[in-house]
Each structure stands twice: as C-alpha cells, then as structure tokens.
Write a protein that holds these residues in place. Structure first.
Motif, PDB file in Angstrom:
ATOM      1  N   GLY A   1     -38.292 -28.879   8.457  1.00  0.00           N
ATOM      2  CA  GLY A   1     -38.204 -28.039   9.631  1.00  0.00           C
ATOM      3  C   GLY A   1     -38.564 -28.841  10.867  1.00  0.00           C
ATOM      4  O   GLY A   1     -39.431 -29.720  10.823  1.00  0.00           O
ATOM      5  N   LEU A   2     -37.885 -28.576  11.982  1.00  0.00           N
ATOM      6  CA  LEU A   2     -38.084 -29.322  13.224  1.00  0.00           C
ATOM      7  C   LEU A   2     -38.278 -28.348  14.385  1.00  0.00           C
ATOM      8  O   LEU A   2     -37.562 -27.353  14.489  1.00  0.00           O
ATOM      9  N   VAL A   3     -39.239 -28.647  15.238  1.00  0.00           N
ATOM     10  CA  VAL A   3     -39.457 -27.882  16.464  1.00  0.00           C
ATOM     11  C   VAL A   3     -39.470 -28.875  17.620  1.00  0.00           C
ATOM     12  O   VAL A   3     -40.270 -29.814  17.630  1.00  0.00           O
ATOM     13  N   THR A   4     -38.582 -28.684  18.585  1.00  0.00           N
ATOM     14  CA  THR A   4     -38.463 -29.593  19.723  1.00  0.00           C
ATOM     15  C   THR A   4     -38.821 -28.867  21.007  1.00  0.00           C
ATOM     16  O   THR A   4     -38.302 -27.782  21.274  1.00  0.00           O
TER      17      THR A   4
ATOM     18  N   VAL B   1     -35.381 -25.019  17.635  1.00  0.00           N
ATOM     19  CA  VAL B   1     -35.832 -25.127  16.251  1.00  0.00           C
ATOM     20  C   VAL B   1     -34.651 -25.445  15.347  1.00  0.00           C
ATOM     21  O   VAL B   1     -33.493 -25.150  15.683  1.00  0.00           O
ATOM     22  N   ALA B   2     -34.934 -26.068  14.205  1.00  0.00           N
ATOM     23  CA  ALA B   2     -33.864 -26.453  13.283  1.00  0.00           C
ATOM     24  C   ALA B   2     -34.400 -26.533  11.863  1.00  0.00           C
ATOM     25  O   ALA B   2     -35.592 -26.777  11.638  1.00  0.00           O
ATOM     26  N   LEU B   3     -33.491 -26.343  10.927  1.00  0.00           N
ATOM     27  CA  LEU B   3     -33.768 -26.524   9.504  1.00  0.00           C
ATOM     28  C   LEU B   3     -32.716 -27.470   8.962  1.00  0.00           C
ATOM     29  O   LEU B   3     -31.513 -27.216   9.094  1.00  0.00           O
ATOM     30  N   GLU B   4     -33.160 -28.581   8.362  1.00  0.00           N
ATOM     31  CA  GLU B   4     -32.235 -29.598   7.875  1.00  0.00           C
ATOM     32  C   GLU B   4     -32.537 -29.919   6.418  1.00  0.00           C
ATOM     33  O   GLU B   4     -33.694 -30.066   6.030  1.00  0.00           O
ATOM     34  N   GLY B   5     -31.483 -30.020   5.621  1.00  0.00           N
ATOM     35  CA  GLY B   5     -31.609 -30.422   4.230  1.00  0.00           C
ATOM     36  C   GLY B   5     -30.850 -31.699   3.977  1.00  0.00           C
ATOM     37  O   GLY B   5     -30.000 -32.103   4.768  1.00  0.00           O
TER      38      GLY B   5
END
Length: 292
Positions: A190-193, A163-167
């Motif tokens: 938000g990203l879920v891989t 999981v990741a949070l990118e701005g």
C-alpha cells in the motif's frame, strides 16, 4: 453641495461595477493542459469548449482550435503552471523513484521505458485514470527474474493526498541464494503520497510472498521527490525490512533530469545490515524514455 460632482456619481458607480465584473471574470478563468492523440501537448486559457472543438488561448495563438476527436486527455491547471516547453507534472515517469513508484499511476494513455545500469529494465503503461501496470526484468546470463505489477490508485484530495494498492507476481531471485531451479515471488503493498506529481512524499508498506509462505514481517519504505526548477528533481528512497533475523536497510539518493522525452538519473545506493560495522556503497545510473 456641488451639482456637477453629483452628476459624475452614476458614472463612477458604473465604472466600479465594470471593474468588479472584469475582476470576477478573470478570477473564474480556467486553464487546461491538453494531450492529443498524436502525442502533442498544449497549455493555455480555455476560451470555449463544446462537443466538436476545444478552443485555447496560448502564448503563440490567440485562438487555437483543437477537434474533440483529437483530445486524448484534458486536465485543469493553475496559471502558474503555464510553461512554453515542458511541464514536469505531465511527464509519465515523474511519479516514480529509483526502484519503486509513488501512489500516482502513469497518466492514462501514456507510459515510459526505463533502465538501470542496462541490467534492470522496466516498462509502465497507464490504462486509465486509476489503473496502471509495470513490467520488470533483471537481465542475467543464466537466469532473468521478471515480474509484473498492476496498480490501482486514486486521489483522496486532488494534488494533496493520493493512495494506491499495488501487487506483483513473477519469478524471483531465490536461485541466486539457493539450489532451487525455479522460484516465484510476489508482494502486495500500500502507498500513500502527500503532494502533487512533481513534488511529493510517499509512505509504503507491504508483505512479500515467496517459497509458499508470506514473509515473517512487513517491509516499510519512505521516498521523496522534490522538483527543482522546470527540469530537475532531487530523489530519495529508503527501505526497512528483516532478512534472516537481521534488520536490513537500503537508501538511495540522487538527482534526476527531465525533458519531454528523455529522463536521466544519477545516485548512490547504500546498504546497511544490523551488527555489521560497514556500509556498502554502489553507484546508480538510469535513463528513461517517455511516450505519450
């Protein structure tokens, strides 16, 4: 009962125990991928490791001694991942698609530079195992939008769920569509891989901020990358959002060639708009340079 047969029984028991012990030792063998401070990559069976050295058994050397001071990163791998020349999962650009990225960040201490049609340029660097950042610019003779996007990512289950949070914050594209002399744009996604770095499926969603207000609705994305052999990957990327009360969709699909240093990407982009009966098709070509 044959006395000679009884005499062989202890020998057979000892031999069986030795086989079980050997099988247990093989089952517990550990294999690692090591990147050194000079950019070299080594893979092999871990013979021993202490505070001063790491010793590997590789396909070329029975004992390869690497000083601890030269080890930048060490990662455990499975025996099937041992390859003499290239490991796709270790390529810094492997966790990216055409425009966006997966929840995997750039590996710590490495990075890449990429360009699309010599117009969009991007540089990404891994600052740690959990933090990476990428900077982007789109070249134009009169106005060049540019933005920077830091990302925090971490595994929920190693090589299964990331999981990741990118701005992102930077100058936007509104000048192409309005009389504003300067505009700012930012987004938070938000990203879920699902899957590992070489083969994965990513779901994303986020909001954009522009003109002093949040977007009226979220955008959604779904992307995938499937490794084919040692050096090829099939990539797809789709976006769904709403602009000027119309639903928009962008799809990109293509293929990517990986090597230790160079990566080449070819694809087609299609753009569709609600209530419009034709689809715009644009060729996509890009290249990337990995550095470790």
């Amino acid at each position: 009962m044959n006395v000679n047969a009884l005499g062989w029984l202890p020998v057979l028991l000892l031999w069986s125990c030795a086989l079980w012990a050997q099988e247990g030792a093989n089952a517990s063998e550990e294999y690692v991928l090591i990147r050194t401070t000079d950019g070299r990559q080594y893979m092999g069976r871990l013979v021993r490791a202490d505070l001063s050295v790491v010793v590997l058994e590789t396909q070329r050397f029975s004992e390869l001694v690497i000083p601890r001071s030269a080890v930048r990163r060490m990662k455990y791998i499975s025996p099937r991942q041992l390859q003499p020349d290239f490991l796709l999962e270790g390529a810094p650009v492997a966790g990216t698609y055409f425009a966006n990225t997966s929840a995997y960040g750039v590996p710590a201490g490495s990075g890449y530079y990429s360009t699309t049609l010599l117009l969009h340029h991007q540089v990404a660097i891994g600052l740690s195992d959990y933090v990476s950042v990428r900077g982007n610019t789109f070249l134009d003779f009169n106005y060049s939008p540019m933005w920077i996007a830091p990302k925090i990512s971490f595994p929920v289950i190693e090589d299964v769920v990331q999981v990741a949070l990118e701005g992102s914050l930077g100058r936007g594209f509104e000048e192409y569509f309005s009389d504003q002399k300067r505009s700012d744009i930012s987004f938070l996604q938000g990203l879920v891989t699902l899957g590992k770095r070489s083969t994965h499926l990513t779901f994303g969603s986020g909001f954009s901020w522009s003109g002093g207000q949040w977007g009226r609705g979220p955008y959604f994305s779904i992307s995938s990358s499937v490794g084919v052999g040692k050096r090829w990957a099939l990539i797809s990327e789709s976006y769904f959002f709403r602009v000027y009360r119309r639903n928009e969709r962008f799809d990109i699909a293509g293929i990517r060639y990986h090597s230790h240093k160079i990566c080449l990407t070819l694809g087609l982009l299609s753009a569709r708009q609600e209530n419009v009966h034709f689809t715009t098709i644009i060729p996509w070509a890009g290249a990337a340079l990995n550095f470790y």
